[in-house]
Design a protein around this motif. Sequence first.
Motif, PDB file in Angstrom:
ATOM      1  N   UNK A 168      81.757  57.885  69.861  1.00  0.00           N
ATOM      2  CA  UNK A 168      81.474  56.348  69.319  1.00  0.00           C
ATOM      3  C   UNK A 168      83.106  56.821  68.159  1.00  0.00           C
ATOM      4  N   UNK A 169      83.799  56.212  68.098  1.00  0.00           N
ATOM      5  CA  UNK A 169      85.224  55.999  67.098  1.00  0.00           C
ATOM      6  C   UNK A 169      84.639  55.307  65.792  1.00  0.00           C
ATOM      7  N   UNK A 170      84.379  55.833  64.757  1.00  0.00           N
ATOM      8  CA  UNK A 170      84.127  55.205  63.569  1.00  0.00           C
ATOM      9  C   UNK A 170      85.519  54.097  62.707  1.00  0.00           C
ATOM     10  N   UNK A 171      85.129  52.559  63.207  1.00  0.00           N
ATOM     11  CA  UNK A 171      86.067  52.023  62.301  1.00  0.00           C
ATOM     12  C   UNK A 171      86.268  50.700  61.473  1.00  0.00           C
ATOM     13  N   UNK A 172      86.091  51.563  60.341  1.00  0.00           N
ATOM     14  CA  UNK A 172      85.928  50.783  58.977  1.00  0.00           C
ATOM     15  C   UNK A 172      86.139  49.238  59.103  1.00  0.00           C
ATOM     16  N   UNK A 173      86.829  48.385  58.935  1.00  0.00           N
ATOM     17  CA  UNK A 173      87.575  47.616  58.616  1.00  0.00           C
ATOM     18  C   UNK A 173      87.230  46.672  59.545  1.00  0.00           C
ATOM     19  N   UNK A 174      86.447  45.552  60.087  1.00  0.00           N
ATOM     20  CA  UNK A 174      85.983  44.816  60.949  1.00  0.00           C
ATOM     21  C   UNK A 174      87.226  44.003  61.778  1.00  0.00           C
ATOM     22  N   UNK A 175      88.251  43.883  61.170  1.00  0.00           N
ATOM     23  CA  UNK A 175      89.223  43.078  61.868  1.00  0.00           C
ATOM     24  C   UNK A 175      89.956  43.913  62.517  1.00  0.00           C
ATOM     25  N   UNK A 176      90.046  45.620  62.405  1.00  0.00           N
ATOM     26  CA  UNK A 176      90.380  46.517  63.200  1.00  0.00           C
ATOM     27  C   UNK A 176      89.222  46.624  64.006  1.00  0.00           C
ATOM     28  N   UNK A 177      87.971  46.964  63.958  1.00  0.00           N
ATOM     29  CA  UNK A 177      87.054  47.309  65.288  1.00  0.00           C
ATOM     30  C   UNK A 177      87.632  46.236  66.333  1.00  0.00           C
ATOM     31  N   UNK A 178      87.774  44.656  65.533  1.00  0.00           N
ATOM     32  CA  UNK A 178      88.093  43.435  66.717  1.00  0.00           C
ATOM     33  C   UNK A 178      89.153  44.063  67.607  1.00  0.00           C
ATOM     34  N   UNK A 179      90.213  44.662  67.094  1.00  0.00           N
ATOM     35  CA  UNK A 179      91.539  44.167  67.849  1.00  0.00           C
ATOM     36  C   UNK A 179      91.428  45.666  68.303  1.00  0.00           C
ATOM     37  N   UNK A 180      90.762  46.634  67.911  1.00  0.00           N
ATOM     38  CA  UNK A 180      91.423  47.530  69.354  1.00  0.00           C
ATOM     39  C   UNK A 180      89.567  48.312  70.325  1.00  0.00           C
ATOM     40  N   UNK A 226      82.240  39.481  65.209  1.00  0.00           N
ATOM     41  CA  UNK A 226      82.540  40.434  66.104  1.00  0.00           C
ATOM     42  C   UNK A 226      83.049  39.592  67.751  1.00  0.00           C
ATOM     43  N   UNK A 227      81.738  38.385  67.514  1.00  0.00           N
ATOM     44  CA  UNK A 227      81.804  37.857  68.499  1.00  0.00           C
ATOM     45  C   UNK A 227      83.312  36.727  68.550  1.00  0.00           C
ATOM     46  N   UNK A 228      83.048  36.055  67.409  1.00  0.00           N
ATOM     47  CA  UNK A 228      84.552  35.358  66.378  1.00  0.00           C
ATOM     48  C   UNK A 228      85.425  36.073  66.325  1.00  0.00           C
ATOM     49  N   UNK A 229      85.331  37.401  65.939  1.00  0.00           N
ATOM     50  CA  UNK A 229      87.533  37.747  65.896  1.00  0.00           C
ATOM     51  C   UNK A 229      88.005  38.303  67.623  1.00  0.00           C
ATOM     52  N   UNK A 230      86.539  38.344  68.293  1.00  0.00           N
ATOM     53  CA  UNK A 230      87.585  38.615  69.906  1.00  0.00           C
ATOM     54  C   UNK A 230      87.307  37.148  70.622  1.00  0.00           C
ATOM     55  N   UNK A 231      87.156  36.596  69.974  1.00  0.00           N
ATOM     56  CA  UNK A 231      87.519  34.439  70.617  1.00  0.00           C
ATOM     57  C   UNK A 231      88.996  34.925  70.316  1.00  0.00           C
TER      58      UNK A 231
END
Length: 246
Positions: free
Chosen positions: A120-132, A188-193
């Motif tokens: 997996x590709x590490x993504x430090x920022x939670x908002x960016x992880x959700x976007x990706x 993560x779920x809230x950001x995705x929603x």
Amino acid sequence: MTPQRVAALGPFFAFEAHGADGPVEPWRSMAELLDRPGALAERVAGSRGHLAAAGGQPFEAVELRVAASVTQLGLVARVLSPAFGVAVLDGALFGYGLREARWQPTPGGLFPLSLPARAPVPVAEPAVLAERFAAEVLDGPVRELTEAFAEFGVPPRIRWGNVASAVNGAAAAVVRASPQLGVRARELAARLLDLPPLRGAGTVAADGTGFRRRSCCLIYRAAPDRAGGLCGDCVLSAPPGVRDKA
């Protein structure tokens, strides 16, 4: 990341890992659901038969769109859960496509699943992880499956509501299995929603612990007289005045 760590979150998260050549029979490419004529219809027919038998009804008593909606929900929940688990556990993106995924199409949503053995590709920022995650998983294999179910008469509102429900279900499963990961899973779920393609498909409570979809998966209609129970996140179980039509 190891499959064993992810599988500890629950059966929907479990998967095996395979190399570039993929595993041999009885494993099959999940892309057959899109590429092989009749494959998706066979899956829906299997669900329709199971739902009918569970209610002691003839096959035709269960509406096609009801069986299709239930089938879609099970498939997308199984496909997105491993990536969701890796994102919560490791703060990393684990992306894969249907043509890379392998499955054994046993009945129900808990079919065996094998995914590419890649880091997996590490993504430090939670908002960016959700976007990706939204771009590569929800707009990738999940969208492919979700759009394929249009042929069975399931409206987009219900199909994407099913995906939202699957995301919330994955978060809830993480909370049950590892309460210490609850904050990260719910975040993560809230950001995705709140991102396309799920924005507007459901609402999250202010404290982040409750979820209500804005549609219905229709499973209650599979019971005799269309009198089945409602799912916990169903819009039809909401108080009067806040319900949307399914």
